[in-house]
Design an enzyme around this catalytic site. Structure first.
Site, PDB file in Angstrom:
ATOM      1  N   ALA A  88      -4.506 -22.605  55.507  1.00  0.00           N
ATOM      2  CA  ALA A  88      -3.978 -22.067  54.246  1.00  0.00           C
ATOM      3  C   ALA A  88      -2.467 -22.183  54.187  1.00  0.00           C
ATOM      4  O   ALA A  88      -1.777 -21.307  53.672  1.00  0.00           O
ATOM      5  CB  ALA A  88      -4.394 -20.605  54.088  1.00  0.00           C
ATOM      6  N   GLY A 121      -0.704 -24.894  52.887  1.00  0.00           N
ATOM      7  CA  GLY A 121      -0.198 -25.839  51.893  1.00  0.00           C
ATOM      8  C   GLY A 121       0.658 -25.190  50.818  1.00  0.00           C
ATOM      9  O   GLY A 121       0.483 -24.032  50.456  1.00  0.00           O
ATOM     10  N   ARG A 154       1.393 -29.022  42.833  1.00  0.00           N
ATOM     11  CA  ARG A 154       0.814 -29.288  41.508  1.00  0.00           C
ATOM     12  C   ARG A 154       0.431 -28.017  40.761  1.00  0.00           C
ATOM     13  O   ARG A 154       0.109 -28.062  39.571  1.00  0.00           O
ATOM     14  CB  ARG A 154      -0.408 -30.201  41.660  1.00  0.00           C
ATOM     15  CG  ARG A 154      -0.056 -31.632  42.043  1.00  0.00           C
ATOM     16  CD  ARG A 154      -1.282 -32.408  42.486  1.00  0.00           C
ATOM     17  NE  ARG A 154      -2.317 -32.398  41.459  1.00  0.00           N
ATOM     18  CZ  ARG A 154      -3.566 -32.789  41.681  1.00  0.00           C
ATOM     19  NH1 ARG A 154      -3.930 -33.209  42.887  1.00  0.00           N
ATOM     20  NH2 ARG A 154      -4.453 -32.755  40.704  1.00  0.00           N
ATOM     21  N   ASP A 167      -8.194 -23.130  50.112  1.00  0.00           N
ATOM     22  CA  ASP A 167      -8.250 -23.461  48.679  1.00  0.00           C
ATOM     23  C   ASP A 167      -9.600 -24.039  48.275  1.00  0.00           C
ATOM     24  O   ASP A 167      -9.720 -24.676  47.227  1.00  0.00           O
ATOM     25  CB  ASP A 167      -7.127 -24.426  48.309  1.00  0.00           C
ATOM     26  CG  ASP A 167      -7.201 -25.758  49.072  1.00  0.00           C
ATOM     27  OD1 ASP A 167      -8.063 -25.876  49.969  1.00  0.00           O
ATOM     28  OD2 ASP A 167      -6.397 -26.662  48.769  1.00  0.00           O
ATOM     29  N   GLY A 192     -11.358 -38.290  51.187  1.00  0.00           N
ATOM     30  CA  GLY A 192     -11.599 -39.197  52.289  1.00  0.00           C
ATOM     31  C   GLY A 192     -13.041 -39.673  52.283  1.00  0.00           C
ATOM     32  O   GLY A 192     -13.965 -38.879  52.055  1.00  0.00           O
ATOM     33  N   ASN A 233      -6.096 -27.754  43.388  1.00  0.00           N
ATOM     34  CA  ASN A 233      -4.763 -28.334  43.531  1.00  0.00           C
ATOM     35  C   ASN A 233      -3.931 -28.196  42.264  1.00  0.00           C
ATOM     36  O   ASN A 233      -2.758 -28.572  42.261  1.00  0.00           O
ATOM     37  CB  ASN A 233      -4.866 -29.817  43.910  1.00  0.00           C
ATOM     38  CG  ASN A 233      -5.374 -29.993  45.324  1.00  0.00           C
ATOM     39  OD1 ASN A 233      -4.779 -29.480  46.275  1.00  0.00           O
ATOM     40  ND2 ASN A 233      -6.473 -30.701  45.481  1.00  0.00           N
ATOM     41  N   ARG A 275      -9.062   6.529  30.251  1.00  0.00           N
ATOM     42  CA  ARG A 275      -8.122   6.219  31.324  1.00  0.00           C
ATOM     43  C   ARG A 275      -8.540   6.912  32.624  1.00  0.00           C
ATOM     44  O   ARG A 275      -9.475   7.716  32.645  1.00  0.00           O
ATOM     45  CB  ARG A 275      -6.715   6.630  30.882  1.00  0.00           C
ATOM     46  CG  ARG A 275      -6.162   5.769  29.756  1.00  0.00           C
ATOM     47  CD  ARG A 275      -4.861   6.306  29.213  1.00  0.00           C
ATOM     48  NE  ARG A 275      -3.844   6.437  30.261  1.00  0.00           N
ATOM     49  CZ  ARG A 275      -2.712   7.109  30.104  1.00  0.00           C
ATOM     50  NH1 ARG A 275      -2.468   7.744  28.956  1.00  0.00           N
ATOM     51  NH2 ARG A 275      -1.840   7.178  31.084  1.00  0.00           N
ATOM     52  N   ASN A 311     -16.262  20.299  19.387  1.00  0.00           N
ATOM     53  CA  ASN A 311     -15.902  19.280  18.407  1.00  0.00           C
ATOM     54  C   ASN A 311     -14.382  19.207  18.320  1.00  0.00           C
ATOM     55  O   ASN A 311     -13.724  20.214  18.035  1.00  0.00           O
ATOM     56  CB  ASN A 311     -16.478  19.602  17.034  1.00  0.00           C
ATOM     57  CG  ASN A 311     -16.212  18.491  16.031  1.00  0.00           C
ATOM     58  OD1 ASN A 311     -16.964  17.529  15.939  1.00  0.00           O
ATOM     59  ND2 ASN A 311     -15.107  18.612  15.295  1.00  0.00           N
ATOM     60  N   TYR A 363       2.569  17.073  28.509  1.00  0.00           N
ATOM     61  CA  TYR A 363       3.725  16.616  29.292  1.00  0.00           C
ATOM     62  C   TYR A 363       5.006  17.108  28.643  1.00  0.00           C
ATOM     63  O   TYR A 363       5.236  16.896  27.455  1.00  0.00           O
ATOM     64  CB  TYR A 363       3.698  15.083  29.341  1.00  0.00           C
ATOM     65  CG  TYR A 363       4.782  14.440  30.166  1.00  0.00           C
ATOM     66  CD1 TYR A 363       4.999  14.811  31.492  1.00  0.00           C
ATOM     67  CD2 TYR A 363       5.581  13.433  29.624  1.00  0.00           C
ATOM     68  CE1 TYR A 363       5.983  14.205  32.249  1.00  0.00           C
ATOM     69  CE2 TYR A 363       6.566  12.810  30.381  1.00  0.00           C
ATOM     70  CZ  TYR A 363       6.771  13.197  31.691  1.00  0.00           C
ATOM     71  OH  TYR A 363       7.744  12.595  32.444  1.00  0.00           O
TER      72      TYR A 363
END
Length: 452
Positions: free
Chosen positions: A7, A9, A13, A100, A134, A222, A328, A372, A382
């Protein structure tokens, strides 16, 4: 076995300051996919050879079991494995993976390792367009002779469709011997790991091959184009697995799972939904279009309408959420709670059958049953420095456009009139109102614009 993940590289590109192996695929770094697959094989030794991005890679990857090996300078794949060699168990098989190539499957690697018990085993695949890879050169009897990189290949060799994936497995003792004999006499002046194939042939050693389930397993990244292509492959595979488990997807091409999605029976998911972290959808849940869920649990029978956003929250059974609702972190809703359009909840708990159907904000609150909450209501939790809690007890009715200035409690069965600003506790079973007296002024005229 030993596993070495390469890893180091740079990934020029990618046109990015982020190291290539850290770019995300389905919500997880490329190299993390490879690490997780490697872990599933239960190796004795797990090495990661890193280089470009150095410390950034180390800080972004959660892998306390990794042996980190620096490759500097970076002189090819063979040179990279040389750096890891001192950490490998001599008596074990060594498997070499690439950071990769994220979609490689554990089952494929198990077959490859099985072939490497007493031989060099290479993972190969046939491609319609083998450009850039290859080539596997065989003799007339089908035996592997060597691997030739495209830059060094003849025209005849470039026509070969069987290619090397780069993934190999072999006895570590033989690996060490062949690495010591590597040369960089090639166009790139690098030490190719693939050159050990020709050495094995010269030494009369057996060479075996294994193939993946599909070519997609060995696809590397790549460029951003290739990254996007792999993203869609991964998402399609995830969608197919969900449908095989009984989930109904409106369109399997329009779903993004960036973590773990667990679904019960008869779940329906509409288009363009995103799931991050760990999301659980229980039986008969319906998710409308364009919803985003992160680290959430949705109870059985609940329905989420379009464009709802839920993060670090729990929705109980038979809930009705949205459209355009936002839950949230810290929100917990009990059974039958309704949260409607443009309602935001944060760090709040709602008991069963309570409702906030329109244009409200409820933060840091404990809400009882059958409450309700009217349109335009907000909890003023806050003060600019500290946050305070609002308590609304069972059967309370909160009129529209009400402000609850925390800390404050609304008693059981209390009613707050519309427009109330509540700064003191509201007693149970009573109407509480605070608003200015309405006045109409006779003879008043609206101001007119001054003429210039």
């Amino acid at each position: 076995m030993n596993i070495v993940i390469l890893a180091a590289g740079q990934g020029k590109r990618m046109h990015s300051n982020l190291p290539k192996v850290l770019h995300p695929l389905a919500g997880k770094a490329l190299v993390q996919h490879v690490i997780d697959t490697a872990r599933s094989l239960d190796p004795q030794t797990l090495c990661l050879v890193y280089g470009h991005g150095g410390e950034v890679v180390r800080t972004r990857i959660d892998a306390p079991d990794l042996i980190w090996v620096l490759q500097d300078p970076q002189l090819g794949t063979g040179h990279a494995v040389m750096q890891a060699l001192p950490h490998l168990k001599d008596a074990a098989i060594t498997l070499v993976l690439y950071g990769d190539v994220p979609l490689i499957q554990a089952e494929t690697l198990q077959r490859l390792v099985h072939e490497a018990r007493d031989a060099l085993a290479i993972l190969t695949v046939e491609l319609a367009d083998p450009s850039g890879y290859g080539r596997i050169v065989r003799n007339a009897g089908g035996d592997v002779l060597r691997i030739v990189e495209q830059k060094d290949a003849s025209a005849e060799e470039r026509a070969i469709r069987e290619v090397n994936t780069g993934i190999v497995a072999l006895p570590t003792a033989r690996l060490a011997e062949w690495l010591g004999r590597l040369s960089n006499d090639n166009a790139q002046q690098e030490y190719y790991l693939t050159d050990i194939v020709a050495m094995a042939v010269a030494d009369g050693e057996p060479i075996r091959t294994a193939q993946p389930q599909g070519a997609w397993e060995m696809l590397g990244v790549n460029s951003k184009v290739q990254l996007a292509e792999l993203e869609r492959i991964q998402q399609r595979r995830t969608a197919e697995r969900l449908m095989e488990q009984g989930v109904r997807l409106a369109d399997p091409a329009r779903i993004d799972v960036r973590g773990e999605l667990v679904c019960g029976r008869d779940v329906f998911i509409d288009v363009n939904c995103v799931f991050e972290g760990r999301v659980v959808l229980e039986e008969a849940v319906e998710i409308g279009p364009a919803c985003v869920l992160k680290n959430a649990c949705i109870g059985a029978g609940s329905r989420l309408a379009a464009f709802s956003h839920i993060e670090d929250a729990i929705v109980g059974p038979d809930g009705v959420i949205g459209p355009f609702a936002r839950l949230r972190p810290g929100t917990e809703l009990a059974a039958g709670v309704h949260v409607g359009n443009f309602v935001e909840l944060k760090n709040s708990k709602f008991a069963a059958k309570s409702k906030a159907n329109h244009l409200a904000y409820v933060g840091d609150a404990i809400v009882g049953s059958r409450v309700n909450i009217g349109a335009g209501t907000i909890t003023c939790n806050y003060d600019g420095a500290n946050k305070y809690q609002t308590i609304i007890e069972d059967d309370a009715f909160i009129g529209s456009d009400t402000q609850l200035v925390a800390p404050v409690t609304v008693g059981r069965g209390a009613t707050l009139g519309a427009g109330t600003t509540l700064t003191r506790d509201a007693p149970p079973d009573m109407l509480t109102v605070s608003r200015a007296r309405q006045v109409s002024i006779p003879g008043w005229k609206r101001p007119q614009k001054t003429k210039k």
